[in-house]
Enzyme design. Sequence first.
Site, PDB file in Angstrom:
ATOM      1  N   GLY A 293       0.815  -1.208   0.000  1.00  0.00           N
ATOM      2  CA  GLY A 293       0.000   0.000   0.000  1.00  0.00           C
ATOM      3  C   GLY A 293       0.848   1.258   0.000  1.00  0.00           C
ATOM      4  O   GLY A 293       1.067   1.878   1.046  1.00  0.00           O
TER       5      GLY A 293
ATOM      6  N   GLU B 168      11.445  -4.384  -6.499  1.00  0.00           N
ATOM      7  CA  GLU B 168      10.312  -4.312  -7.419  1.00  0.00           C
ATOM      8  C   GLU B 168      10.775  -3.967  -8.829  1.00  0.00           C
ATOM      9  O   GLU B 168      10.061  -4.196  -9.806  1.00  0.00           O
ATOM     10  CB  GLU B 168       9.322  -3.248  -6.913  1.00  0.00           C
ATOM     11  CG  GLU B 168       7.971  -3.329  -7.560  1.00  0.00           C
ATOM     12  CD  GLU B 168       6.988  -2.293  -7.012  1.00  0.00           C
ATOM     13  OE1 GLU B 168       7.324  -1.604  -6.028  1.00  0.00           O
ATOM     14  OE2 GLU B 168       5.894  -2.192  -7.579  1.00  0.00           O
TER      15      GLU B 168
ATOM     16  N   GLU C 133       9.567   7.235 -17.309  1.00  0.00           N
ATOM     17  CA  GLU C 133      10.175   8.572 -17.215  1.00  0.00           C
ATOM     18  C   GLU C 133      10.934   8.722 -15.895  1.00  0.00           C
ATOM     19  O   GLU C 133      12.043   9.266 -15.859  1.00  0.00           O
ATOM     20  CB  GLU C 133       9.089   9.664 -17.325  1.00  0.00           C
ATOM     21  CG  GLU C 133       8.450   9.799 -18.696  1.00  0.00           C
ATOM     22  CD  GLU C 133       7.406   8.715 -18.983  1.00  0.00           C
ATOM     23  OE1 GLU C 133       6.944   8.053 -18.030  1.00  0.00           O
ATOM     24  OE2 GLU C 133       7.078   8.521 -20.168  1.00  0.00           O
TER      25      GLU C 133
HETATM   26  C1  LIG Z   1      -0.301  -2.921 -12.997  1.00  0.00           C
HETATM   27  C2  LIG Z   1       0.009  -1.962 -11.876  1.00  0.00           C
HETATM   28  C3  LIG Z   1       0.151  -2.440 -10.591  1.00  0.00           C
HETATM   29  C4  LIG Z   1       0.407  -1.556  -9.530  1.00  0.00           C
HETATM   30  N1  LIG Z   1       0.506  -2.060  -8.263  1.00  0.00           N
HETATM   31  C5  LIG Z   1       0.727  -1.224  -7.226  1.00  0.00           C
HETATM   32  C6  LIG Z   1       0.767  -1.728  -5.888  1.00  0.00           C
HETATM   33  O1  LIG Z   1       0.612  -2.937  -5.641  1.00  0.00           O
HETATM   34  N2  LIG Z   1       0.962  -0.856  -4.873  1.00  0.00           N
HETATM   35  C7  LIG Z   1       1.147   0.476  -5.097  1.00  0.00           C
HETATM   36  O2  LIG Z   1       1.360   1.206  -4.139  1.00  0.00           O
HETATM   37  N3  LIG Z   1       1.099   1.001  -6.349  1.00  0.00           N
HETATM   38  C8  LIG Z   1       0.895   0.174  -7.419  1.00  0.00           C
HETATM   39  N4  LIG Z   1       0.843   0.673  -8.710  1.00  0.00           N
HETATM   40  C9  LIG Z   1       0.919   2.130  -8.901  1.00  0.00           C
HETATM   41  C10 LIG Z   1       2.226   2.618  -9.516  1.00  0.00           C
HETATM   42  O3  LIG Z   1       3.269   2.551  -8.587  1.00  0.00           O
HETATM   43  C11 LIG Z   1       1.962   4.046 -10.010  1.00  0.00           C
HETATM   44  O4  LIG Z   1       0.991   3.974 -11.047  1.00  0.00           O
HETATM   45  C12 LIG Z   1       3.205   4.705 -10.540  1.00  0.00           C
HETATM   46  O5  LIG Z   1       4.131   4.950  -9.502  1.00  0.00           O
HETATM   47  C13 LIG Z   1       2.898   6.034 -11.258  1.00  0.00           C
HETATM   48  O6  LIG Z   1       2.137   6.873 -10.449  1.00  0.00           O
HETATM   49  P1  LIG Z   1       0.774   7.532 -10.975  1.00  0.00           P
HETATM   50  O7  LIG Z   1      -0.050   6.428 -11.585  1.00  0.00           O
HETATM   51  O8  LIG Z   1       0.197   8.320  -9.874  1.00  0.00           O
HETATM   52  O9  LIG Z   1       1.207   8.477 -12.177  1.00  0.00           O
HETATM   53  P2  LIG Z   1       1.771   9.956 -12.041  1.00  0.00           P
HETATM   54  O10 LIG Z   1       2.851   9.994 -11.015  1.00  0.00           O
HETATM   55  O11 LIG Z   1       0.633  10.893 -11.889  1.00  0.00           O
HETATM   56  O12 LIG Z   1       2.437  10.151 -13.473  1.00  0.00           O
HETATM   57  C14 LIG Z   1       1.674  10.538 -14.635  1.00  0.00           C
HETATM   58  C15 LIG Z   1       2.650  10.759 -15.776  1.00  0.00           C
HETATM   59  O13 LIG Z   1       3.529  11.861 -15.464  1.00  0.00           O
HETATM   60  C16 LIG Z   1       4.895  11.448 -15.573  1.00  0.00           C
HETATM   61  N5  LIG Z   1       5.704  12.095 -14.525  1.00  0.00           N
HETATM   62  C17 LIG Z   1       5.379  12.246 -13.225  1.00  0.00           C
HETATM   63  N6  LIG Z   1       6.385  12.853 -12.555  1.00  0.00           N
HETATM   64  C18 LIG Z   1       7.373  13.072 -13.459  1.00  0.00           C
HETATM   65  C19 LIG Z   1       8.678  13.655 -13.384  1.00  0.00           C
HETATM   66  N7  LIG Z   1       9.167  14.125 -12.230  1.00  0.00           N
HETATM   67  N8  LIG Z   1       9.416  13.695 -14.513  1.00  0.00           N
HETATM   68  C20 LIG Z   1       8.935  13.196 -15.717  1.00  0.00           C
HETATM   69  N9  LIG Z   1       7.702  12.645 -15.838  1.00  0.00           N
HETATM   70  C21 LIG Z   1       6.949  12.580 -14.725  1.00  0.00           C
HETATM   71  C22 LIG Z   1       4.860   9.953 -15.366  1.00  0.00           C
HETATM   72  O14 LIG Z   1       5.994   9.324 -15.954  1.00  0.00           O
HETATM   73  C23 LIG Z   1       3.561   9.561 -16.047  1.00  0.00           C
HETATM   74  O15 LIG Z   1       3.749   9.434 -17.436  1.00  0.00           O
HETATM   75  C24 LIG Z   1       0.577  -0.170  -9.789  1.00  0.00           C
HETATM   76  C25 LIG Z   1       0.446   0.307 -11.093  1.00  0.00           C
HETATM   77  C26 LIG Z   1       0.154  -0.561 -12.136  1.00  0.00           C
HETATM   78  C27 LIG Z   1       0.017  -0.026 -13.515  1.00  0.00           C
END
Ligand SMILES: Cc1cc2nc3c(=O)[nH]c(=O)nc-3n(C[C@H](O)[C@H](O)[C@H](O)COP(=O)(O)OP(=O)(O)OC[C@H]3O[C@@H](n4cnc5c(N)ncnc54)[C@H](O)[C@@H]3O)c2cc1C
Length: 281
Positions: free
Chosen positions: A35, A149, A265
């Site tokens: 989480g 991970e 990214e």
């Molecule tokens: C199949 C799957 C399983 C998952 N399982 C888990 C889980 O078990 N537990 C858990 O905690 N999370 C989990 N996640 C979540 C995952 O860790 C997040 O989706 C990921 O860290 C990206 O965060 P976000 O989705 O909030 O995207 P955001 O952080 O909002 O990013 C949106 C876009 O902006 C870009 N971006 C953001 N910041 C920057 C920067 N500083 N420089 C350049 N580009 C940037 C990103 O690359 C992306 O393209 C899972 C995700 C998926 C897809």
Amino acid sequence: MLEVLAPTMIDYAPPELAAEMVPLLLSGREQWCQGFSEPGSGSDLASLTTRATPHGDQWVINGQKVWTSFAQYSHRCILLTRTGDGHDGITAFFIDMDTPGIDVRPLRTMHGVDEFCEVYFDDVVVDGSRMLGQPGDGWQLAMDLLPYERSTCFWQRIAYLYARFDALIAEVKRQGAAVDNDLGAVYLALHTLRSRSRATQHRLADGGRLGPDTSIDKVLLASAEQLLYDTTRDLLPGRIELDDAEWRAEYLYSRAATIYGGTAEIQRNIIARRLLDLPKE
Ligand SMILES: Cc1cc2nc3c(=O)[nH]c(=O)nc-3n(C[C@H](O)[C@H](O)[C@H](O)COP(=O)(O)OP(=O)(O)OC[C@H]3O[C@@H](n4cnc5c(N)ncnc54)[C@H](O)[C@@H]3O)c2cc1C
């Protein structure tokens, strides 16, 4: 989750708790989840807001997590909470998922699977003995967990991708087409990934500490996986777009490879700043 959560528990849980719990995970008697992410905190994990408030020897947790993989099947959760300001104000707990106040709502992915969930915490009480490390150790725990991970857990995935690569070659041959350069490029991507992953596994086995260098493993995994399924789309025309078959689900799931465990990214930023010592953009 095995390769990611077991080392974290061993490093951070009180020894008696780790001794009691880790065998349950390793034997498959239990499933655990992670989480970390929240609706407003993914890449910027340090902005998380799920709060843990002290109450005598216990803590009371309120907030929401999202994208928590397999939370609906999990017995426990390694949870990051906010207990103060900034990076030093993040604290990790090991939570029983059947604790009153936890509400798990599965989310369906575009490949048709309830892979991950929203998890709500409403006055969830956890004993202080379930804290992982000390108050404020949560950020360091996350930094120690994420390299697993982004690397060691890929070994089985890579074996699976090789199996799908073989299946693709067989299908291409069945259609009477030549096995050509496109498939050669996929083989090279998979082999590069496997070689890198093998070196990482050995480094860990030799007592090495995994760190930002695992972002390279993550980039290689995501690139190879997406190249395999992009090539499948190109070489088996219509199969992914028109057939509701295995290839279609796998193609769609491969899009997640550049998101989970930290986006492509973010991995490239880590490689640029922490490995290549390049300045900020
Ligand atoms: C199949 C799957 C399983 C998952 N399982 C888990 C889980 O078990 N537990 C858990 O905690 N999370 C989990 N996640 C979540 C995952 O860790 C997040 O989706 C990921 O860290 C990206 O965060 P976000 O989705 O909030 O995207 P955001 O952080 O909002 O990013 C949106 C876009 O902006 C870009 N971006 C953001 N910041 C920057 C920067 N500083 N420089 C350049 N580009 C940037 C990103 O690359 C992306 O393209 C899972 C995700 C998926 C897809």
